[in-house]
Design a protein around this motif. Structure first.
Motif, short mmCIF file in Angstrom:
data_model
loop_
_atom_site.label_atom_id
_atom_site.label_comp_id
_atom_site.label_asym_id
_atom_site.label_seq_id
_atom_site.Cartn_x
_atom_site.Cartn_y
_atom_site.Cartn_z
N CYS A 118 0.84 -1.21 0.00
CA CYS A 118 0.00 0.00 0.00
C CYS A 118 0.87 1.26 0.00
O CYS A 118 0.56 2.23 -0.70
N THR A 119 1.95 1.24 0.79
CA THR A 119 2.85 2.41 0.82
C THR A 119 3.46 2.64 -0.56
O THR A 119 3.46 3.76 -1.09
N ALA A 120 3.97 1.56 -1.16
CA ALA A 120 4.62 1.68 -2.48
C ALA A 120 3.61 2.11 -3.53
O ALA A 120 3.92 2.92 -4.41
N ASP A 121 2.41 1.57 -3.41
CA ASP A 121 1.36 1.90 -4.37
C ASP A 121 1.05 3.40 -4.32
O ASP A 121 0.93 4.07 -5.35
N LEU A 122 0.98 3.94 -3.10
CA LEU A 122 0.68 5.36 -2.93
C LEU A 122 1.81 6.21 -3.51
O LEU A 122 1.55 7.17 -4.25
N ILE A 123 3.05 5.84 -3.22
CA ILE A 123 4.20 6.61 -3.75
C ILE A 123 4.19 6.55 -5.28
O ILE A 123 4.42 7.56 -5.96
N ASP A 248 10.66 -0.04 11.22
CA ASP A 248 12.03 -0.54 11.01
C ASP A 248 12.32 -0.82 9.53
O ASP A 248 13.46 -0.75 9.09
N SER A 249 11.29 -1.19 8.80
CA SER A 249 11.49 -1.52 7.38
C SER A 249 11.17 -0.34 6.46
O SER A 249 11.23 -0.48 5.24
N PHE A 250 10.81 0.80 7.05
CA PHE A 250 10.28 1.91 6.26
C PHE A 250 11.29 2.40 5.19
O PHE A 250 10.91 2.68 4.06
N ARG A 251 12.57 2.45 5.59
CA ARG A 251 13.58 2.93 4.62
C ARG A 251 13.63 2.01 3.40
O ARG A 251 13.70 2.48 2.25
N SER A 252 13.60 0.71 3.66
CA SER A 252 13.63 -0.25 2.54
C SER A 252 12.38 -0.14 1.69
O SER A 252 12.42 -0.30 0.46
N VAL A 254 10.52 2.61 1.22
CA VAL A 254 10.58 3.83 0.40
C VAL A 254 11.60 3.66 -0.73
O VAL A 254 11.34 4.01 -1.89
N ARG A 255 12.76 3.07 -0.38
CA ARG A 255 13.78 2.84 -1.42
C ARG A 255 13.21 1.94 -2.52
O ARG A 255 13.36 2.23 -3.72
N GLY A 256 12.56 0.87 -2.10
CA GLY A 256 11.97 -0.08 -3.07
C GLY A 256 10.90 0.60 -3.92
O GLY A 256 10.80 0.34 -5.12
N SER A 257 10.13 1.51 -3.29
CA SER A 257 9.09 2.22 -4.04
C SER A 257 9.72 3.07 -5.14
O SER A 257 9.24 3.09 -6.28
N GLY A 299 13.02 -8.17 4.14
CA GLY A 299 13.13 -8.72 2.78
C GLY A 299 11.77 -8.77 2.11
O GLY A 299 11.64 -8.42 0.92
N VAL A 300 10.75 -9.19 2.85
CA VAL A 300 9.39 -9.22 2.31
C VAL A 300 8.95 -7.80 1.96
O VAL A 300 8.40 -7.54 0.88
N ALA A 301 9.24 -6.87 2.88
CA ALA A 301 8.83 -5.47 2.67
C ALA A 301 9.48 -4.90 1.41
O ALA A 301 8.81 -4.26 0.58
N ALA A 302 10.78 -5.15 1.25
CA ALA A 302 11.51 -4.60 0.10
C ALA A 302 10.99 -5.19 -1.21
O ALA A 302 10.77 -4.46 -2.19
N ALA A 303 10.79 -6.51 -1.23
CA ALA A 303 10.33 -7.16 -2.47
C ALA A 303 8.94 -6.64 -2.86
O ALA A 303 8.69 -6.31 -4.03
N GLU A 304 8.06 -6.54 -1.88
CA GLU A 304 6.70 -6.08 -2.18
C GLU A 304 6.68 -4.60 -2.58
O GLU A 304 5.92 -4.20 -3.45
N ALA A 305 7.52 -3.79 -1.91
CA ALA A 305 7.59 -2.37 -2.28
C ALA A 305 8.11 -2.24 -3.71
O ALA A 305 7.61 -1.41 -4.49
N GLY A 306 9.09 -3.06 -4.08
CA GLY A 306 9.65 -3.03 -5.43
C GLY A 306 8.60 -3.36 -6.48
O GLY A 306 8.48 -2.66 -7.48
#
Lengths: 502, 163
Positions: A118-123, A248-252, A254-257, A299-306
């Protein structure tokens, strides 16, 4: 029309129950479609397309965008619970998602996947809103030579990165271009490969080719191996993701987004490479890099954000330039055309209300994704239990109705089946289907712009290099070809050297 | 089949396709007016250019295939019983062919019911009753949506007609 006027006009289009319902239903269909192993977001969008014919353009397109967004997230559910990515884009999610599920933390992994998505989608949606209009105003300066160079670049990069080999991608694109020549010639109106059949004079129906290429091969594949995709579903466990873990995973995330936005805005790259790049960057920069691959939530957060970061960005080239960024946006482009709209820079002038309506709808889709995704995580067991021996015959029937409904023509059903076998052979021979479809869509545009350029210049090919914009795209095309060939040579040498060492 | 074999087969296939297009298909199936002065504007130019590039790609694929190392072991097949899998493929091909020919005579709804049932039987579904119920319900629901909501004229066939 000022920005505010356009925004208000867009709001008046989407501020109704029908639009929000379409968006919500779309996200739900997408999540379920993406979550069923063997189906995919692409197939879900393709099968939903015929149901939009009876809707207004904005409602129909919002429905499809909802399916797209939901489908990309839905793919992560089977990736985590049964180690089978629902969509290729979720392949990177398996790396840490499934080990977490094995540890009894599937609920935590799925929760993080949802929050990151959802975060990546919004960005990604915000990037679309910021950049599409700017790029479209720049693209208004394009003439036929510029569009020719741009489409050629898009086809080159799509052919190069869609599969494992540039040559197979190129072959796929060339076959798509050849198929696009069927019908009456654009300038002289003479027959090309019509076999005297009046059904072929307008060219092959795009929806028949699309559903044939992306849905029928899945049915044939299931007939070939009915036991594929069988897997043991893990339970969700009692652990749920906490806000601290999200922080804790927020940076990853945003970077992934941003990686997703960057790669998604280049036509042809798609969500899977973005997910893997985001994952590897997160591992490189993480304090817990040793835990990656063993069940690391980041790792899950980064992959999904990507992979979700791509979803809004792929619409940038579609809306601003009229060039689809991947197969799903190619289908959405088909939906635009069915509703009498031509995506591209002129749409920002002629249909600004629809563009801004879509932007508003996209922002709302992130909220729907969060709400529907939360429910879908708990309901996955029922989705995974749908018997494939019932599901795929139903998909076959859906394909037949959907393709027939486009033109009320039974000939199109035959075309769909024929293309289904072509698509299945492409799967068996590891030829990517994306360049085929995108070349089939862009083929007439490429030829039309080439011939217009030739008419403008009195057949001098120098017009194709007439200014900085054309030079820019030719340069990008050359760089892409060289980079892909180098990567291919390295990949071929790698195994030879390693086998020599052995 | 190894990656090398696939590359070589695709390469030779592309070369044959290119030759067929250049020497048979384009001259016979693409018509061009005789008064076109410039070849690049002719309806023939684009198909010839694509066929030419297809041939070049074929050469590249063959060259890449020949350069690729020979595999040490054959990749494992993805199904247990390959002859049965091919029989199932033949079965689905026949279902598709019969569907295309039956649609104008039986109508879309009845043909789809038969296609659904036949496909479910072909893959030996573990839920035959559910499949049978769905084989009747799914085409009917789609008929009512497309005929009565979307306004599509669904072909009814020559035997039983639906409201």
């Amino acid at each position: 029309m000022s920005f505010l006027d356009s925004l208000l006009a867009g709001l008046s289009l989407v501020a109704n129950i029908e639009s929000f319902l379409a968006l919500g239903v779309g996200v739900a269909i997408g999540v379920v479609g993406g979550a069923i192993p063997g189906m995919s977001a692409t197939m879900a969008v393709a099968l939903t397309l015929p149901f939009t014919f009876a809707m207004s353009p904005i409602t129909g397109i919002l429905l499809l965008l909802g399916v797209y967004k939901g489908g990309i997230f839905g793919g992560s559910i089977p990736a985590i619970l049964i180690k089978t990515p629902g969509t290729p884009a979720s392949s990177a999610t398996v790396l840490d998602g499934y080990p977490l599920a094995e540890q009894g933390k599937a609920g935590k992994a799925l929760g993080m996947a949802l929050w990151a998505s959802c975060t990546a989608d919004l960005i990604s949606n915000l990037a679309l809103i910021l950049f599409a209009g700017w790029l479209a105003s720049f693209a208004l300066n394009f003439g036929p030579p510029e569009f020719f160079a741009l489409i050629l670049f898009s086809l080159t990069i799509i052919a190069g990165v869609s599969g494992n080999s540039l040559l197979r991608g190129a072959l796929s694109a060339l076959l798509g271009l050849m198929l696009a020549t069927i019908g009456l010639d654009l300038v002289y109106g003479t027959n090309r490969f019509t076999f005297g059949n009046s059904n072929m004079m307008g060219g092959l129906n795009f929806i028949a080719v699309l559903i044939g290429l992306f849905a029928i091969p899945e049915i044939v594949g299931m007939v070939w191996n009915p036991k594929a995709h069988d897997g043991k579903t893990r339970t969700l466990g009692k652990n749920w993701v906490t806000f601290q873990e999200y922080k804790d995973s927020f940076r990853s995330i945003v970077r992934g987004s941003f990686i997703g936005v960057f790669l998604g805005s280049i036509p042809g790259i798609g969500a899977a490479p973005s997910a893997f790049l985001s994952y590897s960057e997160a591992r490189r920069k993480s304090k817990n890099k040793d835990n990656f691959g063993k069940g690391e939530l980041e790792g899950v957060a980064a992959a999904e954000a990507g992979n979700n970061g791509v979803a809004g960005a792929t619409l940038i080239p579609l809306l601003a330039l009229g060039v689809p960024g991947d197969v799903i946006t190619a289908i959405i482009m088909g939906a635009f055309m069915i509703h009498g709209l031509q995506p591209g820079p002129m749409m920002f002038i002629l249909n600004a209300d629809i563009i801004y309506g879509l932007f508003i709808g996209l922002i709302v889709s992130s909220v729907f994704l969060f709400l529907i995704g939360s429910v879908a995580i708990r309901g996955f067991k029922y989705v995974a239990d749908i018997p494939r021996g019932v599901l795929f015959p139903a998909v076959l029937v859906l394909c037949i109705y959907g393709v027939y409904a486009v033109n009320n023509n039974l000939f199109d059903v035959g075309v769909m089946f024929a293309m289904g076998w072509v698509g299945y052979m492409m799967v068996r021979y590891d030829i990517p289907a994306a360049p085929f479809l995108i070349a089939f869509i862009l083929g007439p545009l490429l030829e039309d712009n080439f011939r217009q350029s030739m008419l403008m210049s009195g057949s001098s090919p120098l017009i194709l290099f007439r200014g900085p914009i054309t030079w820019f795209f030719w340069g990008l095309t050359c760089i892409t070809v060289i980079a892909i060939i180098r990567a291919g040579i390295k990949a071929t040498r790698g195994p030879v050297i390693s086998s020599d060492l052995e | 089949m190894s990656d090398r074999d696939i590359q070589l087969r695709l390469g030779f296939g592309a070369l044959v396709a290119s030759a067929l297009f250049i020497f048979i298909a384009i001259p016979n199936l693409v018509s061009a007016p005789s008064n076109v002065r410039n070849i690049v504007l002719s309806p023939l130019f684009w198909p010839y250019a694509i066929a030419g590039f297809c041939g070049l790609t074929g050469v590249g694929l063959v060259a890449a295939g020949l350069r690729a190392p020979k595999p040490q072991t054959e990749p494992e097949p993805d199904v247990d019983d390959i002859p049965k899998a091919y029989l199932r493929l033949l079965g689905i091909a026949i279902i598709m062919l019969v569907t295309v020919y039956a649609m104008p005579r039986l109508g879309l709804v009845w043909t789809c019911m038969l296609a659904f049932t036949a496909t479910a039987l072909l893959v030996r579904t573990s839920h035959p009753i559910t499949a049978l119920v769905c084989a009747v319900v799914v085409p009917l629901v789609l008929y009512f949506f497309f005929a009565h909501v979307a306004g599509v004229a669904i072909p009814q066939g020559q035997f039983v007609r639906l409201p």
